[in-house]
Design a protein around this motif. Structure first.
Motif, mmCIF file in Angstrom:
data_model
loop_
_atom_site.group_PDB
_atom_site.id
_atom_site.type_symbol
_atom_site.label_atom_id
_atom_site.label_comp_id
_atom_site.label_asym_id
_atom_site.label_seq_id
_atom_site.Cartn_x
_atom_site.Cartn_y
_atom_site.Cartn_z
ATOM 1 N N ARG A 91 0.825 -1.211 0.000
ATOM 2 C CA ARG A 91 0.000 0.000 0.000
ATOM 3 C C ARG A 91 0.860 1.264 0.000
ATOM 4 O O ARG A 91 1.832 1.354 0.757
ATOM 5 C CB ARG A 91 -0.897 -0.021 1.245
ATOM 6 N N ILE A 92 0.507 2.212 -0.854
ATOM 7 C CA ILE A 92 1.203 3.491 -0.870
ATOM 8 C C ILE A 92 0.185 4.631 -0.850
ATOM 9 O O ILE A 92 -0.958 4.476 -1.275
ATOM 10 C CB ILE A 92 2.124 3.655 -2.096
ATOM 11 N N GLU A 93 0.626 5.777 -0.346
ATOM 12 C CA GLU A 93 -0.137 7.012 -0.437
ATOM 13 C C GLU A 93 0.684 7.955 -1.301
ATOM 14 O O GLU A 93 1.828 8.271 -0.957
ATOM 15 C CB GLU A 93 -0.387 7.598 0.947
ATOM 16 N N ALA A 94 0.116 8.389 -2.413
ATOM 17 C CA ALA A 94 0.908 9.102 -3.406
ATOM 18 C C ALA A 94 0.090 10.186 -4.098
ATOM 19 O O ALA A 94 -1.128 10.274 -3.934
ATOM 20 C CB ALA A 94 1.427 8.109 -4.453
ATOM 21 N N LYS A 95 0.788 11.006 -4.878
ATOM 22 C CA LYS A 95 0.117 11.915 -5.800
ATOM 23 C C LYS A 95 1.016 12.120 -7.009
ATOM 24 O O LYS A 95 2.237 11.974 -6.936
ATOM 25 C CB LYS A 95 -0.231 13.247 -5.147
ATOM 26 N N ILE A 96 0.386 12.454 -8.128
ATOM 27 C CA ILE A 96 1.103 12.627 -9.385
ATOM 28 C C ILE A 96 0.770 14.002 -9.958
ATOM 29 O O ILE A 96 -0.362 14.459 -9.844
ATOM 30 C CB ILE A 96 0.758 11.501 -10.391
ATOM 31 N N TRP A 151 -3.711 13.699 -3.334
ATOM 32 C CA TRP A 151 -3.258 12.515 -2.602
ATOM 33 C C TRP A 151 -4.294 11.400 -2.696
ATOM 34 O O TRP A 151 -5.495 11.638 -2.599
ATOM 35 C CB TRP A 151 -3.020 12.854 -1.126
ATOM 36 N N PHE A 152 -3.822 10.189 -2.907
ATOM 37 C CA PHE A 152 -4.698 9.026 -2.959
ATOM 38 C C PHE A 152 -3.938 7.806 -2.438
ATOM 39 O O PHE A 152 -2.709 7.810 -2.340
ATOM 40 C CB PHE A 152 -5.203 8.763 -4.386
ATOM 41 N N LEU A 166 -6.710 -1.715 -5.426
ATOM 42 C CA LEU A 166 -7.716 -0.838 -4.841
ATOM 43 C C LEU A 166 -7.226 0.603 -4.915
ATOM 44 O O LEU A 166 -6.038 0.871 -4.663
ATOM 45 C CB LEU A 166 -7.990 -1.202 -3.382
ATOM 46 N N VAL A 167 -8.111 1.512 -5.250
ATOM 47 C CA VAL A 167 -7.807 2.943 -5.261
ATOM 48 C C VAL A 167 -8.752 3.629 -4.289
ATOM 49 O O VAL A 167 -9.983 3.544 -4.451
ATOM 50 C CB VAL A 167 -7.943 3.532 -6.672
#
Length: 218
Positions: A91-96, A151-152, A166-167
């Motif tokens: 699991r990661i918490e990220a943004k692009i 962030w997601f 999963l998103v």
């Protein structure tokens, strides 16, 4: 002289037993999971042990204010120290960034170019039809699930050849790879180059953790 030699030998043996990380060539021991079984892969301070193929120092990757960033025009992949991840919840918490592209790789090989392994895509509006949530080249998500610079959380659950993505808590991929294409390997993060005429890409990672699951029965 013999007593001095024996004393030195005793100190050396004790140091080896009590402080194994100080011995060259020994691998860093696996971190202990928390009460819920999760191991933090990013401590918010540095990326010790993680590496890129192109350089011993992952220059395109840096930590600032507790967040892991990568940016620029050149593609880069940051690989986990371990190469034996098999079954897990990753699991990661990220943004692009706007028109940016990245990826959450798993069961991948360490090597040049784009890694040989599975990729959970990270892409809001980069000109590639496979958007965030896709299992790249296996199960495509073509709608924008997450806006740029937002962030997601993206989660990968891999058990044998059964892969789920999963998103933000919603299952978007439930895929069985009958070919068993990739069964064990590194985790990796991607810094993709910009689209033609597009802005430089920036990916940010706030959290990264894994809960390992029982190995597949042979």
């Amino acid at each position: 002289m013999q007593r001095l030699w024996l004393a030195s030998l005793t100190v050396a043996v004790l140091a080896y037993i009590c402080f194994p990380l100080a011995v060259p060539g020994r691998e860093k021991p696996k971190e202990k999971p928390n009460a819920d079984g999760w191991v933090q892969l990013f401590n918010g301070k540095d990326i010790e042990g993680w590496k890129t193929f192109e350089s011993k120092e992952p220059k395109n990757w840096y930590v600032k204010d507790g967040i892991l960033y990568s940016s620029g025009k050149q593609a880069s992949h940051l690989f986990s120290p371990r190469d034996d991840y098999e079954n897990f919840h990753f699991r990661i918490e990220a943004k692009i960034s706007d028109k940016g592209n990245s990826g959450q790789y798993f069961r991948t090989k360490f090597g040049p170019g784009y890694p040989k392994g599975y990729e959970a895509q990270i892409n809001s509006n980069y000109p590639d039809p496979q958007k965030t949530g896709s299992l790249y080249n296996f199960a495509k998500i073509t709608e924008m699930l997450v806006k740029p610079d937002t962030w997601f959380t993206q989660e990968v659950i891999a058990k044998g050849n059964h892969i789920q993505i999963l998103v933000d808590g919603k299952k978007v991929v439930d895929f069985v790879d009958e070919k068993n294409t990739y069964m064990k390997g590194h985790f990796a993060l991607q810094q993709h180059g910009p689209a033609k005429g597009g802005p430089d890409v920036q990916v940010a990672i706030k959290k990264m953790e894994v809960k390992e699951l029982p190995a597949t029965k042979k």
